[in-house]
Design an enzyme around this catalytic site. Structure first.
Site, short mmCIF file in Angstrom:
data_model
loop_
_atom_site.label_atom_id
_atom_site.label_comp_id
_atom_site.label_asym_id
_atom_site.label_seq_id
_atom_site.Cartn_x
_atom_site.Cartn_y
_atom_site.Cartn_z
CD GLU A 1 36.50 -19.55 83.62
OE1 GLU A 1 35.95 -19.85 82.83
OE2 GLU A 1 36.46 -19.42 84.69
CG HIS B 1 35.50 -19.90 89.13
ND1 HIS B 1 35.05 -18.67 88.95
CD2 HIS B 1 34.88 -20.27 87.75
CE1 HIS B 1 34.28 -18.47 88.08
NE2 HIS B 1 34.43 -19.41 87.20
CE LYS C 1 30.25 -19.45 86.80
NZ LYS C 1 30.66 -18.10 86.54
CB SER D 1 30.77 -14.15 77.70
OG SER D 1 30.47 -13.45 79.15
CD GLU E 1 31.82 -16.79 89.52
OE1 GLU E 1 31.43 -18.17 89.86
OE2 GLU E 1 31.58 -16.54 88.48
CG ASN F 1 31.40 -23.44 87.04
OD1 ASN F 1 30.85 -23.98 87.71
ND2 ASN F 1 32.25 -22.28 86.87
N GLY G 1 30.42 -13.80 82.78
CA GLY G 1 29.01 -13.67 82.90
C GLY G 1 28.80 -12.30 82.59
P1 PGA Z 1 30.24 -17.72 82.01
O1 PGA Z 1 31.01 -18.23 83.21
O2 PGA Z 1 30.36 -18.58 80.94
O3 PGA Z 1 28.68 -17.56 82.66
O4 PGA Z 1 31.00 -16.24 81.52
C1 PGA Z 1 32.25 -18.76 82.89
C2 PGA Z 1 32.86 -19.04 84.13
O5 PGA Z 1 32.74 -18.55 85.09
O6 PGA Z 1 33.65 -20.47 84.13
#
Ligand code: PGA
Length: 244
Positions: A168, A98, A12, A206, A100, A10, A174
């Site tokens: 998640e 997601h 982003k 992460s 976010e 991803n 992150g």
């Molecule tokens: P990350 O994000 O690996 O940077 O923690 C995972 C995600 O949001 O899908």
């Protein structure tokens, strides 16, 4: 033999044409040379790169996906992207719900379900994300929050073939923090009880080269959804190789 692990990148809101193409080319070469059977790669670039990435991926074993889609197939929705549009540029997956999107765009689980349904109608595999916040975990509500999200975010069109669920935990995204393997194993067993038996379940939050192995070999973990580490091609490949 077990199914290949699904290793989903991803990206982003990151990347421009030159670096996106570079990453994709490196991965394509790797997959062509190694022909891995232990894992399958899926790249979810920003939509600006979806066309060019698909063009590069053509003929390779790597798939591509969008990071979100609208619930309607077309119409007056300035700035939005529909599931058929993602299909049109070669995507076979789309991430929906997601955290976010749930957080910054106030998407509800009902909206996520509508998006997943639109994805299915367009012939895309929906990667539906669920996960609890730090406060919810602290309050002992992780399972009830995830159960609620599963109940409301999975439309009636869901099958084991057209849907992937990604667990998640928001506090792990992150942050460099991850749940213990016991916590991931128990949450995945919990999710498994709510979805078709062969539906792939991903862990995300992460994930990096040095910790991927501990998650990828747990029961009911069929792959990983990778954010930050998917922008570094060596790190992303290290995660994929941890499937073996
Ligand atoms: P990350 O994000 O690996 O940077 O923690 C995972 C995600 O949001 O899908």
């Amino acid at each position: 033999m077990s199914l290949p692990k699904l290793i989903v990148a991803n990206w982003k809101m990151n990347g421009f044409t030159p670096d996106g193409m570079e990453r994709a080319k490196t991965l394509i070469t790797f997959v062509k040379e190694e022909n891995p059977t232990a894992f399958k790669l899926v790249l979810c670039p920003p939509v600006t790169l979806a066309g060019v990435i698909h063009y590069l991926l053509h003929g390779s074993a790597i798939s591509s996906g969008g990071q979100d889609c609208h619930a309607q197939p077309s119409g007056a929705f300035t700035g939005d992207i529909s599931a058929p549009m993602l299909k049109d540029v070669g995507c076979s997956y789309v991430i929906v719900g997601h955290s976010e999107r749930r957080q910054y765009h106030k998407e509800t689980s009902a909206e996520v379900a509508a998006k997943a349904k639109a994805a299915h109608a367009a012939g895309l595999i929906a990667i539906i994300c669920v996960g609890e916040s730090d406060a919810e975990r602290m309050a002992g509500q992780a399972e009830s929050v995830v159960a609620g999200q599963l109940k409301l975010s999975l439309p009636e069109t869901v099958t084991a073939e057209n849907t992937v669920v990604a667990y998640e935990p928001i506090w792990a995204i992150g942050t460099g923090k991850t749940p213990s393997t016991d916590d991931v194993a128990s949450m995945h067993a919990f999710i498994r009880a709510h979805v078709p038996a062969t539906m792939p379940l991903l862990y995300g939050g992460s994930v990096k080269g040095s910790n991927a192995r501990e998650f990828l070999h747990l029961a009911n973990v069929d792959g990983v959804l990778v954010g930050g580490a998917s922008l570094k091609v060596d790190e992303f490949l290290a995660i994929a190789k941890a499937s073996v």
